[in-house]
Design an enzyme around this catalytic site. Sequence first.
Site, PDB file in Angstrom:
ATOM      1  N   GLY A  79       3.143   3.363   4.035  1.00 20.07           N
ATOM      2  CA  GLY A  79       1.707   3.560   4.064  1.00 20.07           C
ATOM      3  C   GLY A  79       0.906   2.621   3.179  1.00 20.07           C
ATOM      4  N   ASP A  80       1.543   2.021   2.158  1.00 18.75           N
ATOM      5  CA  ASP A  80       0.832   1.101   1.263  1.00 18.75           C
ATOM      6  C   ASP A  80       1.798   0.037   0.749  1.00 18.75           C
ATOM      7  OD1 ASP A  80      -1.413   0.139  -0.121  1.00 18.75           O
ATOM      8  OD2 ASP A  80      -0.893   1.254  -1.934  1.00 18.75           O
ATOM      9  N   LEU A  81       2.575  -0.535   1.646  1.00 17.58           N
ATOM     10  CA  LEU A  81       3.610  -1.481   1.233  1.00 17.58           C
ATOM     11  C   LEU A  81       3.039  -2.896   1.212  1.00 17.58           C
ATOM     12  CD1 LEU A  81       6.532  -1.477   0.341  1.00 17.58           C
ATOM     13  CD2 LEU A  81       7.210  -1.950   2.696  1.00 17.58           C
TER      14      LEU A  81
END
Length: 298
Positions: free
Chosen positions: A183-185
């Site tokens: 989701g926030d890589l």
Amino acid sequence: MSAMANAQQDASRGRWREGLPRLVEETFRRWHLTPDGDPIEGSAARVFPVLDADGVRRACKFGYYEEDNVGEIPTLSLWGGRSAVEMVRADPRRGVLLLEWLEGDLEEHWDADEATRTVAGLYRRLHRRSAPQLPDGHAFVRRWLADLEALGRRVPGPPRFVEWALRAGRELAAEPGTHVVHGDLHYQNVMARDGDWVAIDPHGYNAALEYEVAPLLTNRWADLEATGDVGEAIRDRFYAAVDTAEFDERRARDWVVVRCMINLAWVAVDGIAGVGDDPHDWITRNVTIVKAMQAIEG
């Protein structure tokens, strides 16, 4: 998010900060941890270098959980340290994790293209079929799109881009998410372990595979500007990520547009930038990325 909901969230976050010193003290005592350096502070987390009872250096993370990051602990549990930071112990009720200590991320890796392909390679190693213990990220997206539509002309971006995001997002998020995603890589959320690279700080929910790409485009912005053609550099990075991960190009493009416009909705509501402290810079980045996506056919 309504003004009332935003105020409630601010108050909740304030209470979390106020109670943090006591929680840290209790956790260190309960888990027999000794501070071993200054904490690393973020907007929704604080990480303390510690020594455990055996003298091993670890990271003790205290997180403020909101709806889109409550899946961090169960996601790390699912991954079990494979291509991700190892979780030694956790207290889900209090949002506390004891993690292996890692140093050095991809933010300053000299080769930006190699760094991009490293992150995209992690997509394939981390993704797995959706897990019932994780929230549905597509439900979040549908609510965020409703907020985006309600803002109307207050969104600090071209209306045609907002319409693109609304149209594409409703189609993409119509069904529940199919895979466990980070989701926030991005580059700062990938760290070194014994010559390999592993992911940290997952939001952790079920979503489409192609949901992942957008954060890679908003980070290491100076590298894009240094090329002299930011739009072309954005597309090169996009193609590197999509090709390495073997994602569907059109779906990845549309997810980028959706996430960038949701970012602008959040700026309109609370003025908070996703990278750095300058909302104007954050707006410019997201609009520039969507402009670049117009040249990608699908």
